[in-house]
Design a protein around this motif. Structure first.
Motif, PDB file in Angstrom:
ATOM      1  N   SER A   7      44.239 -38.966 -13.039  1.00 25.27           N
ATOM      2  CA  SER A   7      45.507 -38.452 -13.559  1.00 25.27           C
ATOM      3  C   SER A   7      45.675 -38.842 -15.016  1.00 25.27           C
ATOM      4  CB  SER A   7      46.656 -39.032 -12.722  1.00 25.27           C
ATOM      5  OG  SER A   7      47.888 -38.569 -13.201  1.00 25.27           O
ATOM      6  N   ASP A   8      46.232 -37.914 -15.811  1.00 20.37           N
ATOM      7  CA  ASP A   8      46.544 -38.177 -17.225  1.00 20.37           C
ATOM      8  C   ASP A   8      45.358 -38.738 -18.012  1.00 20.37           C
ATOM      9  OD1 ASP A   8      49.351 -37.431 -17.178  1.00 20.37           O
ATOM     10  OD2 ASP A   8      49.613 -39.176 -15.892  1.00 20.37           O
ATOM     11  N   GLN A   9      44.177 -38.179 -17.780  1.00 21.35           N
ATOM     12  CA  GLN A   9      43.017 -38.649 -18.520  1.00 21.35           C
ATOM     13  C   GLN A   9      42.528 -37.576 -19.474  1.00 21.35           C
ATOM     14  OE1 GLN A   9      39.864 -40.731 -16.578  1.00 21.35           O
ATOM     15  NE2 GLN A   9      41.212 -41.620 -15.025  1.00 21.35           N
ATOM     16  N   ASN A  10      41.938 -38.022 -20.584  1.00 19.48           N
ATOM     17  CA  ASN A  10      41.344 -37.118 -21.559  1.00 19.48           C
ATOM     18  C   ASN A  10      39.832 -37.287 -21.542  1.00 19.48           C
ATOM     19  OD1 ASN A  10      43.830 -36.134 -22.569  1.00 19.48           O
ATOM     20  ND2 ASN A  10      44.060 -37.992 -23.793  1.00 19.48           N
ATOM     21  N   GLY A  24      36.361 -34.616  -7.280  1.00 19.05           N
ATOM     22  CA  GLY A  24      37.665 -35.102  -6.865  1.00 19.05           C
ATOM     23  C   GLY A  24      38.799 -34.241  -7.351  1.00 19.05           C
ATOM     24  N   GLU A  25      39.959 -34.856  -7.452  1.00 21.09           N
ATOM     25  CA  GLU A  25      41.174 -34.167  -7.881  1.00 21.09           C
ATOM     26  C   GLU A  25      41.556 -34.665  -9.266  1.00 21.09           C
ATOM     27  OE1 GLU A  25      45.732 -33.280  -6.382  1.00 21.09           O
ATOM     28  OE2 GLU A  25      44.275 -34.149  -5.003  1.00 21.09           O
ATOM     29  N   TYR A  26      41.811 -33.705 -10.153  1.00 14.93           N
ATOM     30  CA  TYR A  26      42.184 -34.010 -11.533  1.00 14.93           C
ATOM     31  C   TYR A  26      43.568 -33.443 -11.780  1.00 14.93           C
ATOM     32  CZ  TYR A  26      37.332 -35.316 -12.209  1.00 14.93           C
ATOM     33  OH  TYR A  26      36.114 -35.941 -12.103  1.00 14.93           O
ATOM     34  N   THR A  32      38.305 -31.583 -23.561  1.00 12.50           N
ATOM     35  CA  THR A  32      38.174 -31.029 -24.901  1.00 12.50           C
ATOM     36  C   THR A  32      36.715 -31.049 -25.347  1.00 12.50           C
ATOM     37  OG1 THR A  32      40.377 -31.911 -25.411  1.00 12.50           O
ATOM     38  CG2 THR A  32      39.059 -31.150 -27.269  1.00 12.50           C
ATOM     39  N   ASN A  33      36.219 -29.872 -25.762  1.00 14.53           N
ATOM     40  CA  ASN A  33      34.843 -29.738 -26.258  1.00 14.53           C
ATOM     41  C   ASN A  33      33.807 -30.323 -25.288  1.00 14.53           C
ATOM     42  OD1 ASN A  33      35.736 -28.499 -28.667  1.00 14.53           O
ATOM     43  ND2 ASN A  33      36.165 -30.509 -29.540  1.00 14.53           N
ATOM     44  N   CYS A  34      34.008 -30.022 -24.007  1.00 14.35           N
ATOM     45  CA  CYS A  34      33.077 -30.509 -22.992  1.00 14.35           C
ATOM     46  C   CYS A  34      32.140 -29.385 -22.546  1.00 14.35           C
ATOM     47  CB  CYS A  34      33.833 -31.034 -21.773  1.00 14.35           C
ATOM     48  SG  CYS A  34      34.798 -32.525 -22.122  1.00 14.35           S
ATOM     49  N   ASN A  47      44.722 -29.619 -11.224  1.00 10.93           N
ATOM     50  CA  ASN A  47      46.154 -29.316 -11.207  1.00 10.93           C
ATOM     51  C   ASN A  47      46.761 -29.658 -12.561  1.00 10.93           C
ATOM     52  OD1 ASN A  47      46.168 -28.761  -8.313  1.00 10.93           O
ATOM     53  ND2 ASN A  47      45.944 -30.976  -8.051  1.00 10.93           N
ATOM     54  N   ASP A  48      47.444 -28.688 -13.174  1.00 11.93           N
ATOM     55  CA  ASP A  48      48.101 -28.907 -14.469  1.00 11.93           C
ATOM     56  C   ASP A  48      47.142 -29.475 -15.510  1.00 11.93           C
ATOM     57  OD1 ASP A  48      50.885 -28.133 -13.803  1.00 11.93           O
ATOM     58  OD2 ASP A  48      50.702 -29.785 -12.380  1.00 11.93           O
ATOM     59  N   CYS A  49      45.920 -28.975 -15.523  1.00 15.70           N
ATOM     60  CA  CYS A  49      44.908 -29.441 -16.480  1.00 15.70           C
ATOM     61  C   CYS A  49      44.733 -28.429 -17.605  1.00 15.70           C
ATOM     62  CB  CYS A  49      43.564 -29.639 -15.770  1.00 15.70           C
ATOM     63  SG  CYS A  49      43.556 -31.019 -14.609  1.00 15.70           S
TER      64      CYS A  49
END
Length: 193
Positions: A7-10, A24-26, A32-34, A47-49
Motif C-alpha cells: 500500500s502507498d508504495q512508489n 499480490g495486491e497493490y 513510474t518508468n517501469c 486498486n487505485d494504482c
C-alpha cells in the motif's frame, strides 16, 4: 499460497522482467518508468494504482484485477484485457499506446481514453456505453456488436463503425469523421462540399 499486500508504495525505474514483482495486491501504489514487458501479472490485484511511463506490452494479465487504475503515457501493445478479472474493472488511459490490444466482451462503461493510439484494438461485443474517446486514433479498431450508446468520438479519428452492427443511440461524432460510419455502404462522400 498467501499473497503479499502493498500500500502507498512508489516503484520507479525498475525492470520487472529482470527483478520479478511480488505477486499480490497493490493499493494506492505508483509505478513510474517501469518495464513490465512480457511480465506475468496473472492473479495480481491493482486498486487505485497509477502506471506512468511504463511498458506493459505483451504482459500476461489473466485474472488480473484493475480497479480504478490510471495509465499515463504507457506502452501497452497486445494486452488481453478480455482475460482480466471483470469484477469492478475500471481504468483510464492518457497518452497510451494500446495497439493490438483486446477488450473482447469487456464491460468497461464510462472509460476515458485520452490522447491515445488504439490501432487495431478489438472492442467486439464490449460495453463501451458513456465512454469518451478524446483525441484518439482508432485506425483499424474493431467494433462488432459493441454497445457504444452515449459514447463520445467527437475529437477522435480514423474509426470505422457499422451502425447496423453496433448500438449507437445518443453516441456523439464529429461531422469531419462521419465517413467512418458510412464506409460500409460503399458511397462517395465529398469532404470539400
Amino acid at each position: 499460497m498467501k499473497q503479499s499486500y502493498f500500500s502507498d508504495q512508489n516503484f520507479e525505474n525498475t525492470d520487472f522482467a529482470q527483478q520479478p514483482l511480488d505477486k499480490g495486491e497493490y493499493e494506492d501504489c505508483t509505478f513510474t518508468n517501469c518495464n513490465l514487458e512480457y511480465v506475468d501479472l496473472s492473479g495480481f490485484n491493482f486498486n487505485d494504482c497509477e502506471f506512468i511511463g511504463c511498458n506493459l506490452s505483451m504482459a500476461k494479465i489473466v485474472s488480473t484485477a484493475f480497479r480504478e487504475v490510471v495509465f499515463k503515457e504507457c506502452k501497452m501493445f497486445g494486452l488481453h484485457f478480455n482475460e482480466c478479472n471483470e469484477f469492478g474493472m475500471s481504468f483510464s488511459f492518457d497518452g497510451c499506446y494500446l495497439n493490438n490490444s483486446v477488450f473482447y466482451k469487456a464491460n468497461i462503461k464510462k472509460t476515458i481514453f485520452k490522447d491515445s493510439k488504439l490501432i487495431e484494438v478489438d472492442f467486439s461485443e464490449c460495453d463501451l456505453s458513456n465512454t469518451v474517446f478524446n483525441n484518439c486514433d482508432l485506425s483499424g479498431a474493431v467494433f462488432d456488436r459493441t454497445n457504444l450508446e452515449k459514447a463520445d468520438f467527437r475529437t477522435s479519428v480514423n474509426y470505422t463503425i457499422d451502425p447496423s452492427q453496433n448500438r449507437l443511440k445518443k453516441a456523439k461524432f464529429s461531422l469531419s469523421e462521419i465517413h467512418g460510419l458510412l464506409c460500409q455502404f460503399d458511397i462517395e462522400i465529398d469532404k470539400n462540399g
